[in-house]
Design an enzyme around this catalytic site. Structure first.
Site: not given
Length: 485
Positions: A194, A190-191, A187, A132
């Site tokens: 986000e 995480h997105n 990940k 990232s």
């Protein structure tokens, strides 16, 4: 080139080029390969220009693989799905037992687990590594989330520790995540977080602009100020930047000319699907995804705005006198409180998956590696890390004593902002979903008793009681019919 390089990288779109140059700049000679060979030459040219970096280009896979020291480590940065399988097929023809492939793309975690198994059968090691930080992060220090073979991680740890973003008080933004597809899964979440962050910031913007009538200059000033306090983060910083950029193709500011239609690649959708599969409530992340879907209906929204013109929604907005300074402060608090809820949901999803898969994810460590390099990097992540340091078995971030106090202190402003937006006809799905999540979670008793009674009435699904243990079923229909006679 006589000496062998330390590592290889296949897939030279901008992310791949930037990561290769970053690795070379940290002192590790690197071989690069791309199916379209012009990209190889372009990367070599950049390596010369950016400091004569030790990057060596190859136009065919065989010489590329043979140029790397054993046990060979090759990072792939190609589009998720079939291109990854094609690249693996090309490389494995030339690899030997003990060599390692690392997929640095946004891949679905089960694909990584399938590939790791297939690689094992060939005697090869495999890692799925979330990367990232966008193009800038890849070049100067991303946040890295490697999962899969621990042996493979150990082969490349020295490189990753130097290539990752460096945060002064907490070290390099990389850690071994866990086995299987855990790196890709982390990940993905995480997105998803986000998505939530970006939606909440967009709502803060909408309330300040539409209700508070702030100009772009005033918005830039507000976000710049926010970036000096608890909201200090990459996304708040770039938002302030965006408000200051003039249109190069006409008058005014560029942000006002950008079409209000948000694209997406799929990681947010995967996050919401996983939350549903695991029965984890993630309403803020879901609201951000729904907002992207609705933004895509631009033509329909243009028509709907005509249909509802007579509703007087514009009059509501123009009639409200607003204290700008108070509103800016209230919105800051609402944004922060909503953000806590969004991260709580993401962390709960990670924990549920970790339990299901036996990954033993360390949530505090994940917060640490997100403090630098990545898109959601923020000072706030330090608070999350400390919350898990205080109690690694924390059931929800909301009940951490520090976060609980911060939410209590901000809840009046949070409610004021949402009520103001509702009364002005401005939607705040992310903030509203966050508040509903908080208000539901903090209540000892919910109206779920009625829903369970309904389920028992029409489907004999049984229910439990508050006062006696066991499962119960009542013939509601018969009793109700008797009372109606």
């Amino acid at each position: 080139m006589a000496a062998l390089t330390r590592i290889g990288l296949a897939g030279l779109a901008v992310m791949g080029q930037n990561l290769a140059l970053n690795i070379a700049e940290k002192g590790f000679p690197i071989s690069v390969y791309n199916r379209t060979t012009s990209k190889v030459d372009e990367t070599i040219e950049r390596a010369k220009l950016e400091g004569n970096l030790p990057v060596y280009g190859f136009h065919d896979p065989r010489s590329f693989v043979n140029s790397i020291q054993k046990p060979r480590v090759i990072i792939m940065l190609v589009k998720a799905g079939a291109p990854v399988d094609q690249t693996i097929a090309t490389l494995t023809t030339h690899l030997e037992a003990g060599d390692c492939i690392i997929d640095g793309g946004n891949e679905w975690y089960e694909n990584t687990e399938r590939r790791e198994k297939a690689m094992n059968e060939l005697g090869l090691l495999y890692l799925g590594m979330g990367v990232s930080g966008g193009e800038e992060g890849a070049r100067h220090g991303p946040s890295l989330m490697p999962g899969g073979s621990f042996e493979a991680y150990k082969n490349i740890e020295d490189i990753l520790l130097k290539v990752a973003a460096q945060v002064p008080d907490s070290g390099p933004c990389v850690t071994y995540i866990g086995t299987g597809g855990s790196g890709n899964f982390v990940k993905m979440v995480h997105n998803g977080i986000e998505y939530g962050d970006m939606q909440l910031i967009a709502e803060a913007y909408d309330v300040l602009k539409s209700v508070g009538k702030l100009s772009n200059e005033e918005l830039q000033h507000a976000f710049t100020e926010w970036n000096k306090g608890e909201l200090l983060s990459f996304l708040i910083e770039i938002t302030a930047d965006i408000f200051g950029i003039k249109d190069d193709k006409g008058d005014g500011y560029l942000v006002d000319k950008v079409l209000d239609k948000t694209g997406m690649k799929g990681t947010g959708k995967w996050t919401v699907q996983q939350a549903a599969d695991l029965s984890v409530a993630a309403p803020t992340i879901e609201a951000s995804l729904d907002s992207r879907f609705l933004s895509g209906l631009k033509e329909e929204r243009v028509e709907a705005s005509k249909v509802f013109k007579s509703g007087g929604f514009d009059d509501i907005l123009s009639n409200q006198p607003v204290d700008k300074a108070r509103l800016i402060d209230d919105v800051r608090q609402a944004l922060y409180a909503s953000k806590i809820c969004s991260y709580a949901q993401g962390m709960n999803l990670l924990r549920a998956k970790s339990i299901e898969k036996g990954w033993d994810l360390k949530l505090g460590e994940l917060a640490r590696i997100w403090k630098g390099g990545c898109i959601i990097r923020a000072i706030f992540l330090d608070r999350i890390k400390k919350a898990y340091d205080r109690n690694s078995n924390l059931s929800n971030l909301l009940v951490d004593p520090e976060f609980a106090k911060e939410i209590i202190d901000r809840q009046a402003a949070w409610r004021r902002v949402i009520c103001l937006a509702i009364n002005a006809g401005i939607s705040t799905p992310g903030m509203s979903a966050s508040l509903a999540y908080f208000d539901t979670y903090r209540r000892e008793r919910l109206p779920a008793n009625l829903v369970q009674a309904q389920r028992d009435y029409f489907g004999a699904h049984t229910y439990e009681r508050t006062d006696i243990t066991g499962s119960f079923h009542t013939e509601w229909f018969k009793i109700a019919r008797k009372s109606k006679i």
